[in-house]
Design an enzyme around this catalytic site. Structure first.
Site, mmCIF file in Angstrom:
data_model
loop_
_atom_site.group_PDB
_atom_site.id
_atom_site.type_symbol
_atom_site.label_atom_id
_atom_site.label_comp_id
_atom_site.label_asym_id
_atom_site.label_seq_id
_atom_site.Cartn_x
_atom_site.Cartn_y
_atom_site.Cartn_z
ATOM 1 N N ASN A 68 0.835 -1.270 -0.053
ATOM 2 C CA ASN A 68 0.109 0.089 -0.051
ATOM 3 C C ASN A 68 1.077 1.310 0.069
ATOM 4 O OD1 ASN A 68 -2.335 -1.809 0.295
ATOM 5 N ND2 ASN A 68 -1.507 -2.067 2.364
ATOM 6 N N TRP A 70 0.823 -5.946 8.510
ATOM 7 C CA TRP A 70 -0.355 -5.624 8.573
ATOM 8 C C TRP A 70 -0.958 -5.520 7.196
ATOM 9 C CZ3 TRP A 70 -1.578 -0.723 11.887
ATOM 10 C CH2 TRP A 70 -2.931 -0.562 12.321
ATOM 11 N N CYS A 71 -1.989 -6.141 6.728
ATOM 12 C CA CYS A 71 -2.261 -6.163 5.375
ATOM 13 C C CYS A 71 -2.608 -4.860 4.632
ATOM 14 C CB CYS A 71 -3.599 -7.031 5.016
ATOM 15 S SG CYS A 71 -3.699 -8.505 6.005
ATOM 16 N N THR A 72 -3.331 -4.064 5.575
ATOM 17 C CA THR A 72 -3.372 -2.449 4.999
ATOM 18 C C THR A 72 -2.550 -1.598 5.515
ATOM 19 O OG1 THR A 72 -5.022 -2.282 6.954
ATOM 20 C CG2 THR A 72 -5.951 -2.837 4.982
#
Ligand code: ADP
Length: 460
Positions: A238, A266-268
């Site tokens: 991201n 953290w994926c996001t």
């Protein structure tokens, strides 16, 4: 039956390698099939339980979880490594998502009326498989399990092999609430070993998965042509864009939170920072100053800001990634040390990064932030769209309209203006575009559609 001693596994505490966080027995292929059978058997009874009763039971469960918050946070910290503050935040976020799911069901119900007596009913779908990762071992299960059960489905949970204890806690807190036997089943095992038995079962109707794009794609292939719906939350890389008129202090704070919280896992979270050239030096200095202040240590030490990464392999990958980037011309501004005692890796900022470097283009999932410069906002967007993912993005500017215009051209299912990339509201979905997601997204209002099938009911 006692477990085969050859199948016993010990999971070390990544923040204190002398401590064993969990001991467990790996499920066999037969165990996985039994779990699917049990769920298929329980489904008719559970699906006929009135929705108000299901909601009542789930509320009781959430009350028990809320009351156990300190213990649950300690379990998460011990096996995942994140700080206790982060683990508390994870439990709180899980409960907020679950409560939103319940409120929404109470408001919208499962019947939609037409102008006649005919109407639409949303029916349960059957056996749902929830496959979850290690980075949010509690929240990903709670937020999938709540809607799956609420809408009348039977469930098999397959958590990450690295974080079995959080999953066990969730299940233990369900016992005694009176769900029919077999409604919820837990399979602790290696994905590669038990996965095929779970996924190939003829009773399977849905998979809600969070994990890597590689595994997500494989699940899509394995279910092709079958009546199995998919909700896949996969990888991300991201970008956080800093425009010239941004509040640089706020942008640096957001980059540090997005890039280093949960040790970058953290994926996001923020995978890369794209900053306009004129302000790049000032911004990067501020980011480095923030990164250097972060204290790294065991998650259960209240003075730690950042815990370890998940495994020694991940730590080795981080070291290799920095070395490769520096060898190809990136400059190490701070971090990259590996203090002893756990899988620690100090928050690392790299600048003089180029778009072709893997450190910029690929998902890293470790506490390394590459900073790249752009001449214009348009070039920044172009850089933000490099790679296969499309999960989350942030744009920082004092001009909200300009920031929105810039963000509109970014290929991402979640955009943030003057907020860090992992900012969430339980009312909104975690929406992965491109190779970050498939099917209806998690959270927000889409669970109701994902975990039900519509039936048109005609009456004279
Ligand atoms: P990560 O690399 O972040 O661990 P994975 O995609 O490997 O992500 O793992 C996410 C989840 O998917 C874990 O619960 C893992 O056990 C599971 N998994 C991995 N391979 C398979 C498979 N072949 N079938 C089913 N589940 C799998």
């Amino acid at each position: 039956m006692p477990a085969d001693p050859h199948r016993l596994v010990a999971r070390e505490n990544p923040g204190n390698l002398e401590d064993i966080a969990a001991r467990w027995a790996k499920a066999t292929i037969a165990d996985a099939s039994h779990a699917m059978e049990a769920a298929a058997h329980a489904f008719p009874q559970w699906s006929r339980c009135p929705i108000d009763r299901r909601i009542e039971l789930l509320k009781e469960w959430l009350t028990v979880l809320a009351a156990n918050k300190p213990h649950l946070a300690a379990v998460i910290t011990r096996e995942n490594g994140k700080t206790l503050a982060e683990a508390h935040a994870e439990v709180a976020a899980a409960l907020a998502d679950a409560q939103h799911t319940i409120s929404e069901a109470q408001i919208r119900g499962v019947t939609e009326n037409t102008s006649t007596r005919s109407h639409l009913r949303l029916e349960p779908i059957g056996v749902c498989l929830l496959i979850t990762p290690w980075n949010f071992p509690f929240a990903t299960i709670v937020r999938k399990l709540t809607p799956a059960l609420l809408y009348g489905n039977a469930v098999v949970i397959k958590p990450s092999e690295l974080t079995p204890a959080s999953a066990v806690e969730i299940i233990q807190n369900l016992i005694g609430l009176g769900l029919p036997a077999g409604t919820v089943n837990l399979v602790l095992g290696d994905g590669n070993e038990v996965g095929p038995a779970l996924v190939s079962h003829s009773g399977l109707r849905a998979i809600s998965f969070t994990g890597s794009t590689r595994t997500g794609r494989m699940l899509a292939q394995l279910t092709t042509g079958r009546d199995v719906r998919l909700q896949l939350e996969m990888g991300g890389n991201n970008p956080l864009i800093v425009l010239e008129d941004a509040d640089l202090d706020a942008a640096a704070a957001a980059a540090a939170i997005g890039g280093f919280s949960c040790a970058g896992q953290w994926c996001t979270g923020t995978g890369r920072v794209i900053v306009l050239k004129r302000i790049a030096e000032t911004f990067t200095d501020q980011l480095v100053a923030r990164a250097e202040k972060l204290r790294i240590g065991p998650g259960d030490d209240p003075s730690s800001d950042i815990g370890p990464v998940i495994t020694g392999e991940s730590q080795g990958f981080a070291r290799h990634t920095v070395a490769t980037a520096v060898a190809s011309g990136a400059r190490l501004r701070c971090g990259g040390a590996m203090p002893p005692g756990g899988y620690f890796f100090t928050p690392c900022v790299l600048d003089q990064v180029h778009a072709g470097m893997p450190v910029f283009a690929e998902e890293l999932f470790v506490p390394i932030l590459p900073v790249i410069t752009a001449e214009t906002a348009a070039e920044a967007v172009k850089l933000a769209n490099i790679g296969q993912y499309g999960l989350s993005a942030s744009v920082f500017s004092r001009d909200e309209t300009k920031a929105m215009q810039c963000a509109a051209s970014i290929e991402a299912g979640m955009i943030h203006i003057n907020l860090h990339t992992a900012w969430r509201d339980p009312a909104l979905p975690v929406s992965g575009w491109r190779d970050s997601g498939r099917g209806l997204p998690e959270c927000g209002r889409f669970y109701r559609d994902f975990f039900t099938r519509p039936r048109a009911v005609y009456l004279p």
